[in-house]
Design a protein around this motif. Structure first.
Motif, PDB file in Angstrom:
ATOM      1  N   PHE A 248       4.674 -11.779  12.345  1.00 26.13           N
ATOM      2  CA  PHE A 248       3.997 -10.538  11.973  1.00 26.13           C
ATOM      3  C   PHE A 248       4.867  -9.673  11.063  1.00 26.13           C
ATOM      4  O   PHE A 248       4.413  -9.182  10.021  1.00 26.13           O
ATOM      5  CB  PHE A 248       3.633  -9.760  13.235  1.00 26.13           C
ATOM      6  CG  PHE A 248       3.148  -8.355  12.975  1.00 26.13           C
ATOM      7  CD1 PHE A 248       1.917  -8.127  12.379  1.00 26.13           C
ATOM      8  CD2 PHE A 248       3.929  -7.262  13.328  1.00 26.13           C
ATOM      9  CE1 PHE A 248       1.471  -6.830  12.133  1.00 26.13           C
ATOM     10  CE2 PHE A 248       3.496  -5.972  13.096  1.00 26.13           C
ATOM     11  CZ  PHE A 248       2.260  -5.749  12.495  1.00 26.13           C
ATOM     12  N   ILE A 249       6.132  -9.500  11.427  1.00 31.09           N
ATOM     13  CA  ILE A 249       7.009  -8.605  10.656  1.00 31.09           C
ATOM     14  C   ILE A 249       7.240  -9.127   9.241  1.00 31.09           C
ATOM     15  O   ILE A 249       7.220  -8.363   8.268  1.00 31.09           O
ATOM     16  CB  ILE A 249       8.340  -8.393  11.396  1.00 31.09           C
ATOM     17  CG1 ILE A 249       8.102  -7.577  12.678  1.00 31.09           C
ATOM     18  CG2 ILE A 249       9.359  -7.690  10.506  1.00 31.09           C
ATOM     19  CD1 ILE A 249       9.321  -7.443  13.570  1.00 31.09           C
ATOM     20  N   SER A 254       2.978  -7.648   3.081  1.00 30.52           N
ATOM     21  CA  SER A 254       1.905  -8.368   2.379  1.00 30.52           C
ATOM     22  C   SER A 254       0.537  -7.960   2.908  1.00 30.52           C
ATOM     23  O   SER A 254      -0.438  -7.877   2.155  1.00 30.52           O
ATOM     24  CB  SER A 254       2.101  -9.878   2.535  1.00 30.52           C
ATOM     25  OG  SER A 254       3.305 -10.283   1.928  1.00 30.52           O
ATOM     26  N   PHE A 255       0.449  -7.704   4.220  1.00 28.67           N
ATOM     27  CA  PHE A 255      -0.815  -7.276   4.817  1.00 28.67           C
ATOM     28  C   PHE A 255      -1.148  -5.829   4.473  1.00 28.67           C
ATOM     29  O   PHE A 255      -2.286  -5.491   4.114  1.00 28.67           O
ATOM     30  CB  PHE A 255      -0.751  -7.444   6.336  1.00 28.67           C
ATOM     31  CG  PHE A 255      -1.910  -6.829   7.064  1.00 28.67           C
ATOM     32  CD1 PHE A 255      -3.158  -7.443   7.078  1.00 28.67           C
ATOM     33  CD2 PHE A 255      -1.763  -5.616   7.727  1.00 28.67           C
ATOM     34  CE1 PHE A 255      -4.230  -6.861   7.743  1.00 28.67           C
ATOM     35  CE2 PHE A 255      -2.827  -5.034   8.391  1.00 28.67           C
ATOM     36  CZ  PHE A 255      -4.068  -5.656   8.402  1.00 28.67           C
ATOM     37  N   LEU A 256      -0.147  -4.950   4.570  1.00 26.32           N
ATOM     38  CA  LEU A 256      -0.400  -3.517   4.403  1.00 26.32           C
ATOM     39  C   LEU A 256      -0.541  -3.093   2.948  1.00 26.32           C
ATOM     40  O   LEU A 256      -1.241  -2.111   2.649  1.00 26.32           O
ATOM     41  CB  LEU A 256       0.720  -2.712   5.057  1.00 26.32           C
ATOM     42  CG  LEU A 256       0.811  -2.749   6.579  1.00 26.32           C
ATOM     43  CD1 LEU A 256       2.020  -1.955   7.048  1.00 26.32           C
ATOM     44  CD2 LEU A 256      -0.462  -2.214   7.220  1.00 26.32           C
ATOM     45  N   ARG A 262       1.883   0.089  -1.498  1.00 34.38           N
ATOM     46  CA  ARG A 262       3.247  -0.379  -1.280  1.00 34.38           C
ATOM     47  C   ARG A 262       4.149   0.704  -0.682  1.00 34.38           C
ATOM     48  O   ARG A 262       4.966   0.432   0.193  1.00 34.38           O
ATOM     49  CB  ARG A 262       3.814  -0.878  -2.620  1.00 34.38           C
ATOM     50  CG  ARG A 262       5.271  -1.307  -2.592  1.00 34.38           C
ATOM     51  CD  ARG A 262       5.511  -2.456  -1.605  1.00 34.38           C
ATOM     52  NE  ARG A 262       4.766  -3.639  -1.941  1.00 34.38           N
ATOM     53  CZ  ARG A 262       5.228  -4.641  -2.680  1.00 34.38           C
ATOM     54  NH1 ARG A 262       6.448  -4.573  -3.187  1.00 34.38           N
ATOM     55  NH2 ARG A 262       4.488  -5.706  -2.928  1.00 34.38           N
ATOM     56  N   GLU A 263       3.997   1.952  -1.141  1.00 33.42           N
ATOM     57  CA  GLU A 263       4.884   3.011  -0.664  1.00 33.42           C
ATOM     58  C   GLU A 263       4.703   3.267   0.825  1.00 33.42           C
ATOM     59  O   GLU A 263       5.678   3.327   1.581  1.00 33.42           O
ATOM     60  CB  GLU A 263       4.617   4.299  -1.457  1.00 33.42           C
ATOM     61  CG  GLU A 263       5.559   5.431  -1.100  1.00 33.42           C
ATOM     62  CD  GLU A 263       5.329   6.665  -1.963  1.00 33.42           C
ATOM     63  OE1 GLU A 263       5.493   7.780  -1.440  1.00 33.42           O
ATOM     64  OE2 GLU A 263       4.990   6.507  -3.153  1.00 33.42           O
ATOM     65  N   VAL A 318      -2.982   5.865  11.353  1.00 33.72           N
ATOM     66  CA  VAL A 318      -3.190   5.010  12.530  1.00 33.72           C
ATOM     67  C   VAL A 318      -2.370   3.731  12.396  1.00 33.72           C
ATOM     68  O   VAL A 318      -1.742   3.271  13.360  1.00 33.72           O
ATOM     69  CB  VAL A 318      -4.688   4.678  12.708  1.00 33.72           C
ATOM     70  CG1 VAL A 318      -4.882   3.628  13.803  1.00 33.72           C
ATOM     71  CG2 VAL A 318      -5.470   5.942  13.059  1.00 33.72           C
ATOM     72  N   LEU A 319      -2.336   3.150  11.188  1.00 33.99           N
ATOM     73  CA  LEU A 319      -1.559   1.934  10.967  1.00 33.99           C
ATOM     74  C   LEU A 319      -0.064   2.189  11.146  1.00 33.99           C
ATOM     75  O   LEU A 319       0.650   1.364  11.737  1.00 33.99           O
ATOM     76  CB  LEU A 319      -1.830   1.378   9.570  1.00 33.99           C
ATOM     77  CG  LEU A 319      -3.183   0.672   9.390  1.00 33.99           C
ATOM     78  CD1 LEU A 319      -3.424   0.352   7.921  1.00 33.99           C
ATOM     79  CD2 LEU A 319      -3.238  -0.596  10.229  1.00 33.99           C
ATOM     80  N   ILE A 320       0.409   3.312  10.642  1.00 33.90           N
ATOM     81  CA  ILE A 320       1.828   3.639  10.810  1.00 33.90           C
ATOM     82  C   ILE A 320       2.154   3.862  12.287  1.00 33.90           C
ATOM     83  O   ILE A 320       3.196   3.409  12.788  1.00 33.90           O
ATOM     84  CB  ILE A 320       2.198   4.871   9.965  1.00 33.90           C
ATOM     85  CG1 ILE A 320       2.113   4.524   8.468  1.00 33.90           C
ATOM     86  CG2 ILE A 320       3.595   5.373  10.315  1.00 33.90           C
ATOM     87  CD1 ILE A 320       2.267   5.711   7.543  1.00 33.90           C
TER      88      ILE A 320
END
Length: 411
Positions: A248-249, A254-256, A262-263, A318-320
């Protein structure tokens, strides 16, 4: 018998004047260079060698896979090496091997030279990473071993947070080869004196010095362990989780990237890494008093929840936050296996068992990024591989709660 009886000890491990805390500081520095050059540095090597030499990324990455697999083979014998030669000589050997590997990687001109350098790097990794650090600290700590290992392994995160950016900055100023030579020199200058100065003979009441007069051989201990339910459940559970975690890491940016840019993807990774440090420090205060199998299961499930959020909710914040939740347990998942082994098995077997556990985990997680990437290419997205990671986390949470017989004899 490999169950762990409790031994009384007059040593006050909680005292700041106890010599063991100097060993923790040495291991922190060792982990900084070990993970900085041996783990996090891999992404830098792949990018720089591909840019400078024009070699296919697949061939360069295959060298990384070779490094992990060969390193896992070497890690199996770390416990025996520490028992035979002592922590001081083993730490010096690991430092010299890692520095030699850094020089060799910087000097690579042909593809075969990269694989040779990766072989040397595997020796350095075995002598500076988890098995070496846990085996060394176990010689000085018993009751406060969880805190000691947790604090020392913060060096691993420090190697990623500070070491890699410094390496990249150096590359920009003096080139890839010069940066690798400088990193090797810094490692030798900083580590060798502190090892020689602070790492001596461990207290007689700790580690193998407290073992029985006639301990089982390493071969007997490994053969027994591979038939013992308690050892197999902790080893397989953490192997599954680390497979999911590393996979995952490695693919997180690449997923996000297409989802939040990118930032903010980079910010999410930074938050994940920072929370790994926070989680490890907070856990270190209580980890020796917890039910460590239950703590492991809850950590696995928290990562599964975080993955579920990442897959289904694409709001930036939420993702962060999900990355922060995932990261909180990242650091503890390399600490907990050694603590469970310490609590459930005799100290005479600790070095061999934790080295075997680490080697099996490393072989398993070496394939994590590749399989996650292959499933992503096959399915056209990250949902399938990330759901696989969730399934592995849940299975591991159930498996880790199976302890087996409380007492087992080596036949």
């Amino acid at each position: 018998m490999l169950d762990n009886p409790h031994h009384a000890t007059p040593t006050d491990e909680s005292s700041l004047r106890y010599e063991g805390w100097r060993i923790v500081a040495v291991c922190f520095l060792l982990a900084t260079f070990g993970w900085g050059l041996g783990f996090y540095g891999q992404s830098v090597y792949v990018a720089e060698l591909q840019r400078a030499r024009g070699w296919p990324t697949t061939l360069i990455s295959s060298g990384t896979t070779f490094f992990y697999l060969f390193g896992a083979l070497l890690v199996v014998f770390v416990g025996e090496a520490v028992r035979t030669y002592g922590a001081r000589l083993c730490l010096i050997a690991g430092t010299l091997a890692m520095a030699a590997a850094a020089v060799a990687i910087g000097a690579v001109r042909e593809l075969w030279q990269l694989y040779l350098a990766d072989a040397v790097l595997a020796f350095g990794w075995a002598g500076t990473s988890l098995a070496m650090i846990t085996n060394t600290i176990s010689l000085w700590f018993d009751h406060r071993r969880g805190m000691a290992i947790s604090l020392a392994l913060n060096g691993a995160s420090f190697g990623g947070i500070v070491g890699v950016p410094l390496l990249v900055t150096l590359i920009g100023h003096i080139g890839f080869a010069g940066a690798m030579y400088a990193a090797a020199g810094a490692m030798l200058v900083l580590l060798l004196p502190v090892i020689l100065l602070f790492v001596g003979r461990p207290p007689a009441q700790h580690g193998w010095h407290a073992a029985k007069a006639k301990p089982q051989s390493s071969t007997e201990i490994r053969a027994w362990a591979l038939r013992d339910v308690g050892f197999l459940t902790v080893t397989i559970a953490f192997a599954l989780v680390l497979f999911a975690q590393v996979g995952f890491i490695v693919h997180l940016i690449s997923f996000l990237d297409p989802v939040i840019g990118r930032e903010r993807a980079a910010l999410a990774v930074a938050v994940l890494t920072a929370m790994a440090v926070v989680g490890r420090v907070l856990f270190s205060l209580v980890i020796d008093r917890l039910n460590q199998r239950l703590a492991s299961a809850l950590s696995f499930l928290s990562q599964a929840v975080a993955l579920l959020v990442v897959i289904n909710l694409h709001n930036d914040y939420v993702l962060i936050a999900a990355c922060a939740l995932f990261g909180f347990s990242v650091g503890n998942l390399i600490t907990l296996p050694s603590l469970i082994v310490q609590r459930e098995f005799d100290s005479a077997a600790f070095g061999v068992l934790i080295s075997l556990n680490t080697a099996i985990n490393q072989v398993t997680y070496a394939f994590g990024p590749g399989i996650v990437g292959a499933l992503r290419d096959w399915s056209g997205g990250y949902s399938l591989p990330f759901y696989l990671c969730i399934a592995l986390e849940v299975v591991a949470a159930a498996l880790i709660m199976v302890r087996g017989k409380p007492k087992a004899k080596l036949s």
